[in-house]
Design a protein around this motif. Structure first.
Motif, PDB file in Angstrom:
ATOM      1  N   GLU A 199     -26.945  18.459 -26.905  1.00 34.89           N
ATOM      2  CA  GLU A 199     -28.178  18.252 -26.150  1.00 34.89           C
ATOM      3  C   GLU A 199     -28.120  19.231 -24.983  1.00 34.89           C
ATOM      4  OE1 GLU A 199     -29.506  14.703 -23.444  1.00 34.89           O
ATOM      5  OE2 GLU A 199     -29.950  14.228 -25.558  1.00 34.89           O
ATOM      6  N   ASP A 200     -29.091  20.124 -24.928  1.00 34.70           N
ATOM      7  CA  ASP A 200     -29.071  21.191 -23.925  1.00 34.70           C
ATOM      8  C   ASP A 200     -27.744  21.943 -23.959  1.00 34.70           C
ATOM      9  OD1 ASP A 200     -31.652  20.627 -23.130  1.00 34.70           O
ATOM     10  OD2 ASP A 200     -30.999  19.256 -21.545  1.00 34.70           O
ATOM     11  N   GLU A 201     -27.265  22.216 -25.183  1.00 35.86           N
ATOM     12  CA  GLU A 201     -26.043  22.971 -25.447  1.00 35.86           C
ATOM     13  C   GLU A 201     -24.767  22.294 -24.946  1.00 35.86           C
ATOM     14  OE1 GLU A 201     -26.226  27.182 -25.060  1.00 35.86           O
ATOM     15  OE2 GLU A 201     -28.388  27.220 -25.351  1.00 35.86           O
ATOM     16  N   LYS A 202     -24.816  20.995 -24.699  1.00 39.09           N
ATOM     17  CA  LYS A 202     -23.640  20.211 -24.329  1.00 39.09           C
ATOM     18  C   LYS A 202     -23.368  19.184 -25.429  1.00 39.09           C
ATOM     19  CE  LYS A 202     -24.107  20.516 -19.309  1.00 39.09           C
ATOM     20  NZ  LYS A 202     -23.249  21.628 -19.097  1.00 39.09           N
ATOM     21  N   ILE A 203     -22.102  18.976 -25.758  1.00 39.31           N
ATOM     22  CA  ILE A 203     -21.719  18.027 -26.803  1.00 39.31           C
ATOM     23  C   ILE A 203     -22.097  16.612 -26.378  1.00 39.31           C
ATOM     24  CG2 ILE A 203     -19.807  17.026 -28.120  1.00 39.31           C
ATOM     25  CD1 ILE A 203     -18.311  19.684 -27.697  1.00 39.31           C
ATOM     26  N   VAL A 204     -22.796  15.901 -27.275  1.00 44.35           N
ATOM     27  CA  VAL A 204     -23.132  14.497 -27.029  1.00 44.35           C
ATOM     28  C   VAL A 204     -22.674  13.597 -28.180  1.00 44.35           C
ATOM     29  CG1 VAL A 204     -25.070  14.981 -25.481  1.00 44.35           C
ATOM     30  CG2 VAL A 204     -25.486  14.777 -27.948  1.00 44.35           C
ATOM     31  N   GLY A 205     -22.240  14.180 -29.292  1.00 42.98           N
ATOM     32  CA  GLY A 205     -21.801  13.385 -30.429  1.00 42.98           C
ATOM     33  C   GLY A 205     -21.332  14.280 -31.556  1.00 42.98           C
ATOM     34  N   GLY A 206     -21.027  13.653 -32.675  1.00 45.48           N
ATOM     35  CA  GLY A 206     -20.601  14.412 -33.839  1.00 45.48           C
ATOM     36  C   GLY A 206     -19.900  13.528 -34.846  1.00 45.48           C
ATOM     37  N   GLU A 207     -19.646  14.103 -36.003  1.00 47.19           N
ATOM     38  CA  GLU A 207     -18.961  13.380 -37.071  1.00 47.19           C
ATOM     39  C   GLU A 207     -18.209  14.376 -37.932  1.00 47.19           C
ATOM     40  OE1 GLU A 207     -21.037  10.177 -39.199  1.00 47.19           O
ATOM     41  OE2 GLU A 207     -20.477  11.227 -41.038  1.00 47.19           O
ATOM     42  N   PHE A 208     -16.972  14.038 -38.269  1.00 44.73           N
ATOM     43  CA  PHE A 208     -16.132  14.900 -39.092  1.00 44.73           C
ATOM     44  C   PHE A 208     -15.452  14.060 -40.163  1.00 44.73           C
ATOM     45  CE2 PHE A 208     -16.708  16.874 -35.061  1.00 44.73           C
ATOM     46  CZ  PHE A 208     -16.962  18.191 -35.389  1.00 44.73           C
ATOM     47  N   VAL A 209     -15.471  14.550 -41.399  1.00 47.11           N
ATOM     48  CA  VAL A 209     -14.864  13.854 -42.532  1.00 47.11           C
ATOM     49  C   VAL A 209     -13.786  14.751 -43.122  1.00 47.11           C
ATOM     50  CG1 VAL A 209     -15.274  12.824 -44.800  1.00 47.11           C
ATOM     51  CG2 VAL A 209     -17.025  12.630 -43.005  1.00 47.11           C
ATOM     52  N   THR A 212     -18.280   9.288 -30.110  1.00 43.60           N
ATOM     53  CA  THR A 212     -19.213   8.328 -29.507  1.00 43.60           C
ATOM     54  C   THR A 212     -19.676   8.768 -28.125  1.00 43.60           C
ATOM     55  OG1 THR A 212     -17.341   7.012 -28.705  1.00 43.60           O
ATOM     56  CG2 THR A 212     -18.316   6.376 -30.825  1.00 43.60           C
ATOM     57  N   SER A 213     -18.864   9.579 -27.442  1.00 44.26           N
ATOM     58  CA  SER A 213     -19.298  10.141 -26.161  1.00 44.26           C
ATOM     59  C   SER A 213     -18.463  11.368 -25.826  1.00 44.26           C
ATOM     60  CB  SER A 213     -19.207   9.107 -25.032  1.00 44.26           C
ATOM     61  OG  SER A 213     -17.868   8.781 -24.760  1.00 44.26           O
ATOM     62  N   ALA A 214     -19.025  12.208 -24.976  1.00 49.41           N
ATOM     63  CA  ALA A 214     -18.344  13.430 -24.549  1.00 49.41           C
ATOM     64  C   ALA A 214     -18.723  13.714 -23.105  1.00 49.41           C
ATOM     65  CB  ALA A 214     -18.745  14.598 -25.442  1.00 49.41           C
ATOM     66  N   ALA A 215     -17.743  14.074 -22.310  1.00 49.80           N
ATOM     67  CA  ALA A 215     -17.989  14.404 -20.901  1.00 49.80           C
ATOM     68  C   ALA A 215     -17.468  15.804 -20.622  1.00 49.80           C
ATOM     69  CB  ALA A 215     -17.287  13.394 -19.992  1.00 49.80           C
ATOM     70  N   SER A 216     -18.338  16.642 -20.085  1.00 49.82           N
ATOM     71  CA  SER A 216     -17.944  18.005 -19.759  1.00 49.82           C
ATOM     72  C   SER A 216     -16.950  18.001 -18.610  1.00 49.82           C
ATOM     73  CB  SER A 216     -19.175  18.832 -19.385  1.00 49.82           C
ATOM     74  OG  SER A 216     -18.771  20.134 -18.998  1.00 49.82           O
ATOM     75  N   LYS A 217     -15.865  18.768 -18.774  1.00 49.14           N
ATOM     76  CA  LYS A 217     -14.867  18.948 -17.722  1.00 49.14           C
ATOM     77  C   LYS A 217     -14.957  20.350 -17.134  1.00 49.14           C
ATOM     78  CE  LYS A 217     -11.409  15.674 -19.422  1.00 49.14           C
ATOM     79  NZ  LYS A 217      -9.980  15.514 -19.771  1.00 49.14           N
ATOM     80  N   GLY A 218     -15.962  21.121 -17.595  1.00 46.26           N
ATOM     81  CA  GLY A 218     -16.145  22.490 -17.124  1.00 46.26           C
ATOM     82  C   GLY A 218     -15.448  23.502 -18.000  1.00 46.26           C
ATOM     83  N   ASN A 219     -15.920  24.743 -17.951  1.00 45.90           N
ATOM     84  CA  ASN A 219     -15.343  25.862 -18.705  1.00 45.90           C
ATOM     85  C   ASN A 219     -15.228  25.586 -20.200  1.00 45.90           C
ATOM     86  OD1 ASN A 219     -15.033  27.440 -16.363  1.00 45.90           O
ATOM     87  ND2 ASN A 219     -13.107  26.405 -15.906  1.00 45.90           N
ATOM     88  N   GLY A 238     -13.955   8.792 -29.317  1.00 46.89           N
ATOM     89  CA  GLY A 238     -14.469   8.619 -30.666  1.00 46.89           C
ATOM     90  C   GLY A 238     -13.828   7.450 -31.379  1.00 46.89           C
ATOM     91  N   ASP A 239     -14.312   7.214 -32.588  1.00 47.42           N
ATOM     92  CA  ASP A 239     -13.751   6.203 -33.475  1.00 47.42           C
ATOM     93  C   ASP A 239     -13.173   6.920 -34.685  1.00 47.42           C
ATOM     94  OD1 ASP A 239     -14.473   3.956 -31.944  1.00 47.42           O
ATOM     95  OD2 ASP A 239     -16.487   3.949 -32.788  1.00 47.42           O
ATOM     96  N   LEU A 240     -11.881   6.726 -34.919  1.00 49.78           N
ATOM     97  CA  LEU A 240     -11.201   7.343 -36.049  1.00 49.78           C
ATOM     98  C   LEU A 240     -10.938   6.279 -37.105  1.00 49.78           C
ATOM     99  CD1 LEU A 240      -9.765   9.813 -37.310  1.00 49.78           C
ATOM    100  CD2 LEU A 240      -7.692   9.085 -36.096  1.00 49.78           C
ATOM    101  N   THR A 241     -11.333   6.584 -38.346  1.00 47.96           N
ATOM    102  CA  THR A 241     -11.116   5.666 -39.461  1.00 47.96           C
ATOM    103  C   THR A 241     -10.179   6.312 -40.470  1.00 47.96           C
ATOM    104  OG1 THR A 241     -13.331   4.729 -39.174  1.00 47.96           O
ATOM    105  CG2 THR A 241     -12.235   4.317 -41.282  1.00 47.96           C
ATOM    106  N   ILE A 242      -9.077   5.627 -40.738  1.00 48.60           N
ATOM    107  CA  ILE A 242      -8.111   6.019 -41.765  1.00 48.60           C
ATOM    108  C   ILE A 242      -7.781   4.755 -42.547  1.00 48.60           C
ATOM    109  CG2 ILE A 242      -5.792   6.915 -42.248  1.00 48.60           C
ATOM    110  CD1 ILE A 242      -5.921   8.400 -39.556  1.00 48.60           C
ATOM    111  N   ASP A 289      -9.097  15.919 -25.663  1.00 45.63           N
ATOM    112  CA  ASP A 289      -9.870  17.028 -25.100  1.00 45.63           C
ATOM    113  C   ASP A 289     -10.215  18.009 -26.203  1.00 45.63           C
ATOM    114  OD1 ASP A 289      -9.780  16.010 -22.538  1.00 45.63           O
ATOM    115  OD2 ASP A 289      -8.093  17.261 -21.904  1.00 45.63           O
ATOM    116  N   LEU A 290     -11.398  18.583 -26.112  1.00 45.93           N
ATOM    117  CA  LEU A 290     -11.864  19.586 -27.064  1.00 45.93           C
ATOM    118  C   LEU A 290     -12.398  20.754 -26.254  1.00 45.93           C
ATOM    119  CD1 LEU A 290     -13.697  19.181 -30.315  1.00 45.93           C
ATOM    120  CD2 LEU A 290     -14.912  20.430 -28.559  1.00 45.93           C
TER     121      LEU A 290
END
Length: 189
Positions: free
Chosen positions: A60-70, A112-119, A126-130, A140-141
């Motif tokens: 959203e406005d080039e900032k991470i707000v969510g996602g999903e990876f399988v 489920t959520s992401a907060a910018s730490k700068g740079n 997130g929620d990880l299912t195994i 951190d990403l």
């Protein structure tokens, strides 16, 4: 006259609102992305790869707000062994002792959520299912253009992957396998 001004004002608000919040789904290039794992035991460690089946980030406005990876768990490979030992360990990791890929062919991470730490760095929740077990995870990403990198530490015992775990079995000695394993993830978009 009032009606024209009111309609014009509403149209302007709608246009500004649409422009102000631009949502983008950024699809991962699964062929160019890598997921490398490392598991340790008392007498050493093993490493290998797992392939992504699919994935995306929501921006959203080039900032991470969510996602999903399988992840396709049937693609677990061992890269530090060759020959018969490689085949045996890969088979064991895919068995019910570990990830049970026949019954649980995928693992999933939902941001489920992401907060910018700068740079370009984000604190991710997130929620990880195994193996049909879901637990929260934080890490951190780092985003850098059309790539993102992260390192995750996962406690396998939370996901009912307890083979050789000193947390659940006594007297394993040098056969003990540590509960935490590492994932080194390099995503390309």
């Amino acid at each position: 006259m009032k009606n024209r001004i009111l309609k014009g004002g509403i149209a302007t608000v709608i246009v500004l609102t649409t422009v102000a919040f631009t949502n983008t789904k950024k699809e991962v290039n699964v062929e160019a992305s890598t997921v490398e794992w490392t598991g340790e035991k008392v007498t050493g460690s093993h490493n290998g790869t797992i392939k992504l089946e699919s994935g995306h980030l929501m921006l959203e406005d080039e900032k991470i707000v969510g996602g999903e990876f399988v992840m396709d768990m049937s693609t677990i490979t061992v890269t530090d062994l060759t020959g018969e030992n490689k085949g045996k360990l890969e088979g064991h990791l895919k068995s019910e002792d570990f990830f049970g890929v026949e019954k649980h062919p995928t693992a999933k991470l939902i941001i489920t959520s992401a907060a910018s730490k700068g740079n370009g760095k984000y604190g991710i929740v997130g929620d990880l299912t195994i193996k049909n077990e879901t637990h929260p995870i934080t890490f951190d990403l780092v985003m850098n253009g059309d790539s993102a990198t992260t390192n995750l530490t996962i406690d396998r015992s939370k996901y009912n992957v307890r083979y050789g775990s000193g947390s659940f079995f006594d007297n394993l000695g040098d056969k003990t396998i540590y509960d935490n394993f590492e994932l080194d993830v390099n995503l390309k978009f």
